[in-house]
Design a protein around this motif. Structure first.
Motif, mmCIF file in Angstrom:
data_model
loop_
_atom_site.group_PDB
_atom_site.id
_atom_site.type_symbol
_atom_site.label_atom_id
_atom_site.label_comp_id
_atom_site.label_asym_id
_atom_site.label_seq_id
_atom_site.Cartn_x
_atom_site.Cartn_y
_atom_site.Cartn_z
ATOM 1 N N SER A 27 -4.113 10.364 -0.855
ATOM 2 C CA SER A 27 -3.173 10.161 -1.955
ATOM 3 C C SER A 27 -3.347 8.750 -2.515
ATOM 4 O O SER A 27 -3.182 7.758 -1.796
ATOM 5 C CB SER A 27 -1.735 10.355 -1.470
ATOM 6 N N ALA A 28 -3.688 8.676 -3.801
ATOM 7 C CA ALA A 28 -3.877 7.361 -4.419
ATOM 8 C C ALA A 28 -2.602 6.523 -4.322
ATOM 9 O O ALA A 28 -2.645 5.319 -4.046
ATOM 10 C CB ALA A 28 -4.299 7.523 -5.878
ATOM 11 N N ALA A 29 -1.456 7.172 -4.521
ATOM 12 C CA ALA A 29 -0.183 6.444 -4.471
ATOM 13 C C ALA A 29 0.060 5.858 -3.090
ATOM 14 O O ALA A 29 0.508 4.711 -2.950
ATOM 15 C CB ALA A 29 0.966 7.373 -4.859
ATOM 16 N N MET A 30 -0.251 6.611 -2.045
ATOM 17 C CA MET A 30 0.009 6.151 -0.681
ATOM 18 C C MET A 30 -0.951 5.036 -0.260
ATOM 19 O O MET A 30 -0.539 4.045 0.353
ATOM 20 C CB MET A 30 -0.095 7.326 0.305
ATOM 21 N N ARG A 31 -2.232 5.190 -0.570
ATOM 22 C CA ARG A 31 -3.163 4.132 -0.143
ATOM 23 C C ARG A 31 -2.928 2.844 -0.937
ATOM 24 O O ARG A 31 -3.093 1.748 -0.411
ATOM 25 C CB ARG A 31 -4.614 4.591 -0.210
ATOM 26 N N TRP A 32 -2.509 2.963 -2.203
ATOM 27 C CA TRP A 32 -2.203 1.746 -2.966
ATOM 28 C C TRP A 32 -0.858 1.159 -2.544
ATOM 29 O O TRP A 32 -0.637 -0.056 -2.659
ATOM 30 C CB TRP A 32 -2.237 2.041 -4.462
ATOM 31 N N THR A 33 0.041 1.998 -2.022
ATOM 32 C CA THR A 33 1.277 1.469 -1.438
ATOM 33 C C THR A 33 0.961 0.664 -0.187
ATOM 34 O O THR A 33 1.528 -0.419 0.043
ATOM 35 C CB THR A 33 2.245 2.615 -1.089
ATOM 36 N N LEU B 153 -0.355 -2.582 -1.294
ATOM 37 C CA LEU B 153 0.706 -3.440 -1.824
ATOM 38 C C LEU B 153 1.469 -4.131 -0.693
ATOM 39 O O LEU B 153 1.799 -5.323 -0.789
ATOM 40 C CB LEU B 153 1.670 -2.611 -2.678
ATOM 41 N N LEU B 154 1.730 -3.398 0.394
ATOM 42 C CA LEU B 154 2.413 -3.992 1.542
ATOM 43 C C LEU B 154 1.600 -5.147 2.120
ATOM 44 O O LEU B 154 2.123 -6.224 2.414
ATOM 45 C CB LEU B 154 2.666 -2.929 2.614
ATOM 46 N N LEU B 155 0.294 -4.917 2.284
ATOM 47 C CA LEU B 155 -0.578 -5.955 2.834
ATOM 48 C C LEU B 155 -0.694 -7.137 1.873
ATOM 49 O O LEU B 155 -0.672 -8.304 2.289
ATOM 50 C CB LEU B 155 -1.967 -5.372 3.114
ATOM 51 N N ARG C 102 -9.661 -5.625 7.299
ATOM 52 C CA ARG C 102 -9.968 -4.434 8.098
ATOM 53 C C ARG C 102 -9.104 -3.255 7.657
ATOM 54 O O ARG C 102 -9.570 -2.114 7.583
ATOM 55 C CB ARG C 102 -9.727 -4.750 9.579
ATOM 56 N N GLY C 103 -7.834 -3.523 7.360
ATOM 57 C CA GLY C 103 -6.948 -2.457 6.911
ATOM 58 C C GLY C 103 -7.397 -1.844 5.596
ATOM 59 O O GLY C 103 -7.334 -0.623 5.412
ATOM 60 N N ILE C 104 -7.868 -2.687 4.674
ATOM 61 C CA ILE C 104 -8.351 -2.181 3.392
ATOM 62 C C ILE C 104 -9.581 -1.309 3.597
ATOM 63 O O ILE C 104 -9.738 -0.254 2.962
ATOM 64 C CB ILE C 104 -8.649 -3.346 2.435
ATOM 65 N N VAL C 105 -10.469 -1.739 4.499
ATOM 66 C CA VAL C 105 -11.651 -0.917 4.808
ATOM 67 C C VAL C 105 -11.211 0.443 5.345
ATOM 68 O O VAL C 105 -11.765 1.484 4.969
ATOM 69 C CB VAL C 105 -12.560 -1.634 5.833
ATOM 70 N N LYS C 106 -10.194 0.453 6.198
ATOM 71 C CA LYS C 106 -9.727 1.700 6.806
ATOM 72 C C LYS C 106 -9.173 2.659 5.766
ATOM 73 O O LYS C 106 -9.415 3.869 5.825
ATOM 74 C CB LYS C 106 -8.663 1.378 7.854
#
Length: 539
Positions: free
Chosen positions: A12-18, A21-23, A168-172
């Protein structure tokens, strides 16, 4: 049948961009606290007795444990063994602890306490570190500065741990998708924290006409609480993702010391790591001196005290315009309709011009240099999107090196020629700063997404940690070198607005030349070994 396939949060684009945004918001808060005292250096001297040596020593302490106690290496091992979500929350907690210590060190409660007496009488000599000239303390350093340095060291450990964890989180969440755009967007938002700090730290310190540096640091502590909350929310999102995919956290894949040797034996890794330290050493240390450099080379006339341009309200107006530049420029990257995309870009550009005009009218070097992180917010996601869809990461690094060289040489030789020209000098300064911001935008957009192409997925955390450690060496060394070169090339100059910055800027330009050479070598290695640095992330 296709619709029956279960989708994960990552799909989900919305969830991965959320998640991004948190990070990004957590790093935005950390960037603000990182420089929370920089705009109020004069107030620290007036209210706490910190001279330039004490202030500079305290500021440099941020990377001390990371560089000389190798904490960044341990942070990478923790990340690889414990996973993204655990390390994210841990880094947020460590940053908050360090921030609270720094707040107490500059507070009125610390003054006259037994702790102040202890710090006054101790830590005046650190064996070995004093001999090497890298001690974070010295005899005669104010007790509050020593204790603040201790807090800043702890904060620095958490901040750099957070940096590699976020990468690392963005890569994941984004591997195989718009990863470069995601990394560029995260860094763009984080850098907006630099401009935010420059505006609001003095605002809180002087709020109500009663000067209190404690309020500024307290503002930063509140932001670190928010950063920790962002990481905690991310923790649950990341855990939900793993439960959907069935993937185990990285800690189930045991880390081995031999993995570090594998990373260090890779020539591609070394080229990227050295490029990183050269780029960042030519930018971040420069930021600490950039305002003073502009003061020394521009003809600035302070506006009348009773005019709008000298009032506190102009600061708020200018910050609102800054947010318009950032928000419109950032949002334009996600518009599919051409009219909306270019309309937002136009709004962002017009707002940027208005911001620059206000900076000129305020005759403020701080306001003029603030456009540097501002343009990064606008252009980094654009460049990241280009790398995602078109590739050419190594070529963009070469272009960034050329721009870096041109900008520092312009500051060194061309800007001084316009000294006395009130309009021409500021125009040259704005154009050069904007181009430098464009150059710096190439780093997160093209360099960081290249790391996963160079190392095994199991040791990405350690690879980022090693790169950050090498980068921190430059961030510790070059501010000291710039100061030493300034002192040696300006003998007898006591007025801080009359310094000649030619040779420090030439030194930074040389870093750009070295980065250019490494960038060209990286292109050759990429072509020979097929690393895929010139290929798009989305295929």
């Amino acid at each position: 049948m296709t619709q029956a396939i279960q989708k994960t949060l990552r799909d989900s684009a919305a969830m991965r961009w959320t998640a991004l945004l948190l990070l990004a918001l957590a790093m935005f808060c950390s960037y603000i606290f990182m420089d929370i005292l920089s705009p109020i250096k004069d107030l620290m001297q007036e209210t706490r007795g910190w001279d330039s040596t004490a202030f500079g020593t305290m500021q440099g302490s941020e990377v001390f444990l990371n560089v000389f106690v190798f904490f960044l290496i341990f942070a990478g091992i923790i990340l690889d063994k414990m996973g993204v979500r655990f390390t994210a929350v841990l880094s947020g907690a460590v940053m908050l602890i360090g921030a609270i210590i720094k707040w107490y060190a500059v507070s009125e409660s610390f003054m006259g306490s037994g702790l102040e007496t202890w710090f006054t009488n101790n830590l005046n000599y650190i064996p070995l570190f004093d001999e090497l000239g890298v001690s974070p303390f010295y005899e005669g350093m104010p007790a509050s500065a020593k204790f603040a340095a201790c807090g800043f060291m702890i904060f620095g450990c958490g901040c750099e741990m957070a940096g590699i964890t976020v990468s690392r989180g963005i890569v994941k969440w984004f591997k195989g998708r718009e990863m470069a755009l995601a990394m560029g967007s995260e860094m763009a938002l984080a850098r907006l924290g630099v401009a935010t700090c420059m505006i609001f730290s003095p605002f809180f310190a002087k709020l109500g006409g009663n000067v209190s540096v404690t309020r500024s640091v307290a503002f930063g502590v509140v932001l670190m609480c928010i950063a920790l909350m962002m990481f905690i929310v991310y923790f649950f999102m990341d855990k939900k993702l793993d439960s959907q995919t069935g993937e185990a956290e990285e800690k189930d894949d045991p880390f081995k010391v031999s993995d570090i040797g594998k990373i260090l034996s890779d020539s591609g890794f070394w080229l990227v790591a050295l490029l990183c330290v050269l780029y960042y050493s030519a930018i971040f240390p420069f930021q600490k001196y950039a305002v003073n450099m502009l003061q020394c080379n521009l003809t600035l006339t302070e506006p009348a005290s009773d005019s709008f341009w000298a009032s506190p309200s102009v600061t708020i107006v200018q910050y609102v315009i800054m947010l318009v530049v950032a928000a419109a420029g950032f949002a334009s990257n996600f518009q599919k309709k051409g009219g909306m995309k270019y309309g937002l870009l136009l709004v962002s550009i017009v707002a940027l011009v208005v911001y620059c005009f206000m900076g000129f009218m305020r005759q403020s070097a701080e306001s003029i240099f603030a456009v540097f992180p501002l343009l990064a917010v606008l252009i980094t996601p654009i460049l990241g999107s280009y790398v995602d869809h078109k590739g050419k990461a190594a070529s963009m690094l070469v272009l960034g090196s050329l721009l870096l060289i041109a900008c520092h040489l312009t500051f060194a030789f061309i800007l001084p020629m316009f000294r006395g020209n009130a309009v021409g000098g500021i125009v040259i300064a704005y154009v050069t700063i904007l181009i430098l911001g464009s150059s710096f935008s190439l780093v997160p957009a093209s360099l960081w997404p290249s790391v996963p192409k160079l190392v095994d997925a199991k040791v990405i955390g350690s690879a980022y940690a090693l790169i950050f450690w090498i980068q921190n060496i430059g961030l510790w060394l070059f501010p000291l070198l710039i100061g030493k070169v300034l002192t040696s090339t300006n003998p007898g100059v006591e007025d801080p607005t009359k310094l000649d910055y030619t040779w420090p800027l030439v030194m930074l330009a040389c870093l750009g030349v070295a980065a250019l050479i490494l960038g060209l070598i990286l292109k050759v290695v990429d072509k020979k070994k097929g690393l895929g640095l010139e290929e798009p992330n989305i295929k």
